[in-house]
Enzyme design. Sequence first.
Site, PDB file in Angstrom:
ATOM      1  N   HIS A  45       8.621   3.510  -2.564  1.00 48.81           N
ATOM      2  CA  HIS A  45       7.200   4.522  -2.934  1.00 48.81           C
ATOM      3  C   HIS A  45       6.538   4.766  -3.580  1.00 48.81           C
ATOM      4  O   HIS A  45       7.008   5.464  -4.388  1.00 48.81           O
ATOM      5  CB  HIS A  45       7.581   5.346  -1.405  1.00 48.81           C
ATOM      6  N   HIS A  96       0.824   4.561   0.189  1.00 43.24           N
ATOM      7  CA  HIS A  96       1.791   3.964  -0.047  1.00 43.24           C
ATOM      8  C   HIS A  96       1.162   2.579  -0.913  1.00 43.24           C
ATOM      9  O   HIS A  96       0.169   2.029  -0.182  1.00 43.24           O
ATOM     10  CB  HIS A  96       2.883   3.330   0.788  1.00 43.24           C
ATOM     11  N   HIS A  98      -0.128  -0.235  -2.493  1.00 40.92           N
ATOM     12  CA  HIS A  98      -0.564  -1.633  -1.807  1.00 40.92           C
ATOM     13  C   HIS A  98      -1.984  -2.301  -1.467  1.00 40.92           C
ATOM     14  O   HIS A  98      -2.810  -1.642  -2.269  1.00 40.92           O
ATOM     15  CB  HIS A  98      -1.031  -1.888   0.071  1.00 40.92           C
TER      16      HIS A  98
END
Length: 112
Positions: A45, A96, A98
């Site tokens: 995370h 998170h 991406h």
Amino acid sequence: MDCIFCKISKRLVETELIYEDTDIMGFKDIRPQAKVHLLFISKQHIESVEDITSENSHIIGKIFQVVAKISSHYNLQRGYRIITNIGEEGGQQVRHLHFHIIGGEPLKKEIN
Ligand code: AMP
Ligand code: ZN
């Protein structure tokens, strides 16, 4: 633990998985914004690019390396775009790290 991408990285939520190793995962976006729309996430995370440090920056290198390797298998051989949204004004909904991989058709010139 309420983070959807943490759940995906722990295989608690199913996706159309296209790539996985110890650090990263790639899967199809559930709401595609182009003919091809993949997502690559860190397993760990990390909230966004704002939290990249010398300890975790190899994860981003790995994502770009894997994307370059698999792109031709996903109809991206004529080009594509990699996008990462950061924070509220950047339109980041999932907090998170991406990267959106978008293509499979000619993309609009405007980024915004
Ligand atoms: P962002 O707005 O940059 O935070 O993008 C989050 C992306 O995650 C969106 O394009 C969503 O469609 C995608 N997404 C959210 N939940 C899932 C899921 N369970 N499986 C695949 N993609 C998802
Ligand atoms: Zn998470």
